[in-house]
Enzyme design. Structure first.
Site, PDB file in Angstrom:
ATOM      1  N   THR A   1       1.144  -1.174  -0.278  1.00  0.00           N
ATOM      2  CA  THR A   1       0.197  -0.095  -0.403  1.00  0.00           C
ATOM      3  C   THR A   1       1.120   0.547   0.159  1.00  0.00           C
ATOM      4  OG1 THR A   1      -1.702  -1.206   1.066  1.00  0.00           O
ATOM      5  CG2 THR A   1      -1.951   1.139   1.480  1.00  0.00           C
ATOM      6  N   HIS A   2       1.738   1.352  -0.956  1.00  0.00           N
ATOM      7  CA  HIS A   2       2.849   2.137  -1.078  1.00  0.00           C
ATOM      8  C   HIS A   2       2.861   3.075  -1.925  1.00  0.00           C
ATOM      9  CE1 HIS A   2       5.797  -0.285   2.173  1.00  0.00           C
ATOM     10  NE2 HIS A   2       4.148  -0.063   2.644  1.00  0.00           N
ATOM     11  N   ASN A   3       1.610   3.885  -2.678  1.00  0.00           N
ATOM     12  CA  ASN A   3       1.634   4.319  -3.232  1.00  0.00           C
ATOM     13  C   ASN A   3       1.452   6.120  -3.731  1.00  0.00           C
ATOM     14  OD1 ASN A   3      -1.179   2.843  -2.615  1.00  0.00           O
ATOM     15  ND2 ASN A   3      -0.797   2.554  -4.324  1.00  0.00           N
TER      16      ASN A   3
END
Lengths: 571, 249
Positions: A500-502
C-alpha cells in the site's frame, strides 16, 4: 443549497497520520482546526476481537468500502481503464487514523540519495543513465534539511531501533531500543555479516519498551501478538494517529473533529482557497466549511481526486509532459523476493510483530555501483517475522501441487519451516505513469473516480531480478535446503497484494513548472492550500514511506503556522 | 522415517497418536472422551461416552442458509478433495467447511456488498481483475451446476457419486480451464472454491469451519493469544494450546 458554517482558521481533509500531525501541531500553536474524516471514529477498545484473520485481513474490516469509491486502472493509454472492483494490490485505509491504523509499523528514513536522485545519478553515471521517459527529479529539499523532522516524527511515535550503518546522518538515536531478535533474525544477521553486508534491526513503531513521548503520551510495549498489518493494535503499542497525535490535538480544545464527513470539493475564489464542501454521509446533507487555510491530508488518490474535481492546479498532460497534478505516480517493486525451505529447522512463525525483522541497505539507493546494471536505485532486503496467520500463509515449494493430499501434507510440513527474504524495491516515475479523472466511472456521489495508468518497466524488471538473486544468495548462506526465487516480474497486476505504498500525483520540488507543491507542501498555484502525504513524493524510495510522510507533515505544519502569521509563498 | 516402513494400520496408529497428541492440549492432556471423543474420527472404546459427547457438541449452527441440500453435498465433497482427511487429521468436510461456505454466501461477502459493482461492465485484461456483473453467490450456484453437468458428461454420474480420482479430474479440468463455460470462468470458480476452502479450514471457529480448532492443531497454530513476549526470542519450537475468540469473551 449547502448549509454554511462559521469560518475556521484551518480545515483539514482526512484524519490519518498527515491530518493528525497537522492538527496536533497547529492547535498547539493556538490555531482553530476543523478535521473532516469521511470514515468513522476509532478507538483501542474496538480491537477486543481483533485477532480475527478472516474479518480483518481477508474481508478488510478497516478498509474503505469499495462500493462507494475506488479507482480505475489500465496498464497503458491504449487500454480501457476498468474499475478496481475488489481489493488486491493495495488497500485504502478508512476511518479515524486512516492507513496509519492498519500499517505494520516499519519506519525507515529515505536515503540522502533519494532527495537528490537526479543530480546524484547524473554526477556519478552521466545523463544517459536516465532513460528519456523516466521523470525523476530532485525533491527541492535535502536529507539534512528534512532530518530534524524525521527526528520529530520518530520521537512522537517512539520508534524502536538501532542506527542504519549505511543510512543518512542522525542528529540523535532512536527513542527506544531495537525489538527482540528471533532465531530467524539471528540467522539472517549472521548470514549477511558472512557476506560482508551491514545488517541492522528494522526500525519499528511497535514499541520495544513502554514509552512516554514529548507530548506526554504514554504507551506500553509490544506483546509480539502477530496481528499488525491490516489490524488495529489493542494495546496501543503500535504507534497510530488515534493513540498519539489526535488526543494531543483534542486536548487543546481547538480541534473540531467531524467523522462521517466526506469532502467533495475545495472551494476557491480568485486563486485562493475559501474552504471545503462536504457531505454528511449519515444524513446526505451538504455542508460548506469556510476556512483561511485548507490542508489536504487524505490518501494519495484522494488528494489528487480533490484537486482535479475542484479544478485546482494544472492537470498533467502525458502527451506533452506538461502540467503537474497527477504527475509521477509511482509504486513499489516488492516481487523480487525468495523463499527458503528448511528440512530440519522449525520456527515459531505464528508469533511476531509488524515491524519485527532484520534488514540490509547494501543494495538500496546508490549504496552500490550501478555502472554495469540496467537500473538505478534498488531496495532494502529484509527478513521479517510479522506473524504467519493461517489462511494467508501456506508456503509450499513451487513444484508442489496447490490443492489435494500432497498440498495438505506439504503445507502442514512447511508452515513453520519456511523463511522468506523480501525486497522493498524503489519505484521510478515515468512520463506515461499518472493519475487523472476517469471519463466513465463515478463514486457514490457521482464524482469521477481517479484513473491510474501504470505498468512495470524494464527498470522494474531488472531491479526485481537483481533483488531476487541477492535474496536467494542470503537464503543459501542461511542454509536453506530448497529455495524458490522470483524469476520474471511480469506485468503489473492489480489483483495480487503487493504494497500500500502508492506515491506521487501532487509532487514537491523547487520548480513550479515541474512540481505541484514546494518543500513545505504548499501549492505553487494556491498559497493557502497545502497537500500533505506520499502524494508529494516525486518517486518512491526503497523503503516503507510512513517516516517520510510523517517528517514532511511536521515540516508542512511548521510552514502552515508561519503562513498563518506572515502569508506569502514559503519557498 | 519409520512411518513409511510400517503397515498401513501401523502408520495410522502412529499418526492417530500424533493427532491425539496435538489435540490433547485442548483438554489438558486428556486424550479421549468428553468433547474430544467426537472429533477424533477413529472413535473411542466406550459407546455411551461417545453418544454423550455427540450430544454435547450438537451444533445448531450446522444448517443451511443458502445452498440446497444437493449443492451443499457437492461443495462439501469438492472442498474435501482440496483439503482431504489424511494421517495428519480431518479434512474440509469434517472441519465444517461446507457450512462455512454456505454461511458466507448468505452474507455480505456472497452479495459482494463492499465491492464496486457499478456498470458499465466490460471484459478486461486479467491484470485488471474481476469485471463481471455476477455476485459470488450466483457464481457459486452456476459453478456447482456446471461441475455436476461436467461430471455427468464425463463419468455418467453426479459429482458426489464418482470416485475420488474422478472428482480430482473434474476439479483439475476446472482449475486448468479445460471446461468450456459460457457464463463464468471455470478457473475463476475453482480459485474461489479453493480460497474459500482454506478460509473455512483455518478461520476462527466462530465462522462455522475449523471445527474445535482441529485445523489449527494440525499445524500447531495457537490462534488468539494475547502475547508471545516470553517465547519470541526462544530457539525452541513451541507447542501452545490454541485459543479461539470464543475463549476471549
Amino acid at each position: 443549497m449547502a448549509k454554511k458554517l462559521p469560518k475556521t482558521d484551518v480545515v483539514i481533509v482526512g484524519v490519518g497520520w498527515g491530518g493528525g500531525i497537522i492538527a496536533s501541531e497547529l492547535t498547539k500553536q493556538g490555531l482553530n482546526v476543523v478535521g473532516l474524516e469521511k470514515g468513522q471514529e476509532r478507538q483501542t477498545e474496538d480491537y477486543y476481537m481483533v485477532h480475527d484473520e478472516l474479518r480483518y485481513a481477508l474481508r478488510y474490516e478497516l478498509m474503505q468500502d469499495l462500493s462507494k469509491d475506488t479507482i480505475t486502472f489500465r496498464g497503458n493509454e491504449k487500454m480501457r481503464a476498468l474499475p478496481m472492483r475488489q481489493y488486491g494490490s493495495f488497500l485504502f485505509g478508512d476511518g479515524l487514523g486512516g492507513a496509519g491504523v492498519h500499517w505494520n509499523g516499519q519506519t525507515f528514513r529515505f536515503l540522502p540519495y533519494d532527495f537528490e536522485i537526479r543530480s546524484q545519478t547524473i554526477d556519478r553515471y552521466g545523463k544517459n543513465k536516465i532513460p528519456a521517459d523516466m521523470t525523476i527529479q530532485d525533491w527541492g529539499i535535502t536529507y539534512d534539511e528534512l532530518e530534524p523532522y524525521y527526528d520529530k516524527f520518530e520521537k512522537m511515535a517512539g520508534i524502536s531501533g538501532e542506527e542504519n550503518p549505511l543510512g543518512g546522518k542522525r542528529s540523535d538515536k532512536y527513542p527506544t531500543g531495537p525489538m527482540k531478535h528471533t532465531p530467524s533474525m539471528k540467522m539472517f544477521k549472521k548470514a549477511t555479516e558472512n557476506l560482508k553486508y551491514h545488517p541492522y534491526t528494522i526500525p519499528s513503531a511497535n514499541l520495544s519498551e513502554s514509552y512516554t513521548n514529548p507530548d506526554g503520551i504514554a504507551r506500553s510495549a509490544c506483546q509480539y501478538c502477530a496481528f499488525c498489518e491490516r489490524f488495529g493494535c489493542e494495546y496501543g503499542a503500535k504507534a497510530d494517529p488515534v493513540v498519539t497525535v489526535i488526543p494531543v490535538a483534542k486536548k487543546t480544545g481547538k480541534f473540531d473533529l467531524r467523522t462521517h464527513s466526506w469532502v467533495r470539493r475545495v472551494l476557491h475564489k480568485g486563486g485562493k482557497a475559501t474552504g471545503v464542501l462536504y457531505t454528511d454521509v449519515t444524513t446526505g446533507e451538504e455542508i460548506e466549511q469556510p476556512a483561511d487555510m485548507v490542508v489536504l491530508t487524505s490518501y494519495v488518490f484522494n488528494n489528487v481526486k480533490l484537486l482535479l474535481n475542484s479544478k485546482i492546479g494544472r492537470p498533467y498532460d502525458s502527451s506533452t509532459g506538461t502540467g503537474v497534478v497527477g504527475k509521477n505516480y509511482a509504486y513499489q517493486v516488492v516481487k523480487g523476493a525468495a523463499s527458503g525451505y528448511f528440512e530440519d529447522k522449525k520456527f515459531n512463525s505464528f508469533a511476531g510483530a509488524g515491524a519485527l525483522g532484520m534488514v540490509i541497505d547494501d543494495f538500496n539507493g546508490d549504496n552500490f555501483d550501478h555502472s554495469n546494471l540496467k537500473f538505478i536505485h534498488g531496495g532494502y532486503l529484509a527478513l521479517t517475522q510479522t506473524g504467519a496467520r493461517p489462511i494467508a500463509n501456506n508456503p509450499i515449494p513451487s513444484d508442489s501441487p496447490t490443492w489435494g493430499k500432497e498440498f495438505k501434507q506439504n503445507s502442514l510440513k512447511y508452515i513453520n519451516q519456511t523463511l522468506s527474504i523480501g525486497a522493498m524495491g524503489a519505484s521510478m516515475p515515468f512520463k506515461q505513469h499518472y493519475l487523472d479523472l476517469d471519463p466513465v466511472y463515478k463514486d457514490t456521489f457521482g464524482d469521477p473516480l481517479i484513473r491510474m495508468t501504470y505498468d512495470f518497466r524494464d527498470q522494474d524488471r531488472e531491479l526485481a531480478k537483481f533483488t531476487a538473486k541477492k535474496s536467494k544468495e542470503i537464503l543459501q548462506e542461511m542454509g536453506a535446503d530448497k529455495i524458490d526465487a522470483m524469476e520474471d516480474l511480469g506485468p503489473y497486476n492489480i489483483t495480487t497484494y503487493q504494497s500500500t505504498h502508492n506515491t506521487g500525483g501532487v509532487i514537491m520540488g523547487a520548480d513550479p513548472d515541474t512540481s505541484a507543491v514546494n518543500n513545505y507542501l504548499q501549492m505553487w498555484d494556491m498559497e493557502n492550500l497545502f497537500v500533505v502525504g506520499a502524494s508529494a513524493f516525486p518517486h518512491n524510495g526503497g523503503y516503507n514511506p510512513t517516516d517520510t510522510v510523517g517528517a514532511l507533515a511536521y515540516r508542512a505544519a511548521e510552514g502552515i503556522v508561519k503562513f498563518s502569521k506572515d502569508g506569502g509563498m514559503l519557498a | 522415517m519409520t512411518e513409511e516402513n510400517n503397515e498401513k494400520s501401523g502408520a495410522e496408529n502412529l499418526s492417530r497418536r500424533k493427532f491425539i497428541r496435538n489435540s490433547s492440549y485442548a483438554v489438558g492432556g486428556l486424550a479421549v472422551g468428553g468433547v474430544l471423543g467426537s472429533v477424533i474420527p477413529w472413535g473411542t472404546e466406550d459407546q455411551d461416552q461417545q453418544q454423550q459427547a455427540a450430544k454435547q457438541v450438537k451444533n445448531y449452527n450446522n444448517a443451511l442458509m443458502y445452498f440446497s441440500q444437493a449443492e451443499f453435498q457437492t461443495v462439501q465433497a469438492a472442498a474435501e478433495r482440496i483439503f482431504p482427511e489424511d494421517d495428519n487429521g480431518p479434512g474440509a468436510k469434517e472441519l465444517g467447511v461446507g457450512f462455512y461456505i454456505d454461511h458466507q454466501m448468505a452474507g455480505s461477502y456472497g452479495f459482494n456488498a463492499r465491492d464496486y459493482m457499478v456498470p458499465p461492465f466490460f471484459h478486461g485484461e486479467k491484470e485488471q481483475g474481476y469485471q463481471g456483473r455476477l455476485k459470488r453467490r450466483e457464481i457459486f450456484r452456476i459453478g456447482l451446476r456446471e461441475m455436476q453437468n461436467y461430471s455427468h458428461q464425463k463419468f455418467k454420474k453426479g459429482f458426489t457419486e464418482i470416485a475420488e480420482d474422478e472428482q480430482d479430474k473434474v476439479l483439475s479440468d476446472f482449475a486448468d480451464d479445460k471446461v468450456n463455460l459460457s457464463t463464468i470462468s471455470a478457473s475463476g470458480f475453482f480459485d474461489m472454491l479453493r480460497s474459500m476452502t482454506l478460509e473455512g479450514v483455518y478461520s476462527d471457529p466462530l465462522y462455522g469451519g475449523n471445527k474445535d480448532m482441529d485445523a489449527w492443531k494440525m499445524r500447531n497454530y495457537p490462534g488468539d493469544q494475547m502475547n508471545y513476549t516470553e517465547i519470541i526470542a526462544d530457539d525452541n519450537f513451541q507447542e501452545i494450546e490454541p485459543r479461539s475468540l470464543r475463549d476471549h469473551m
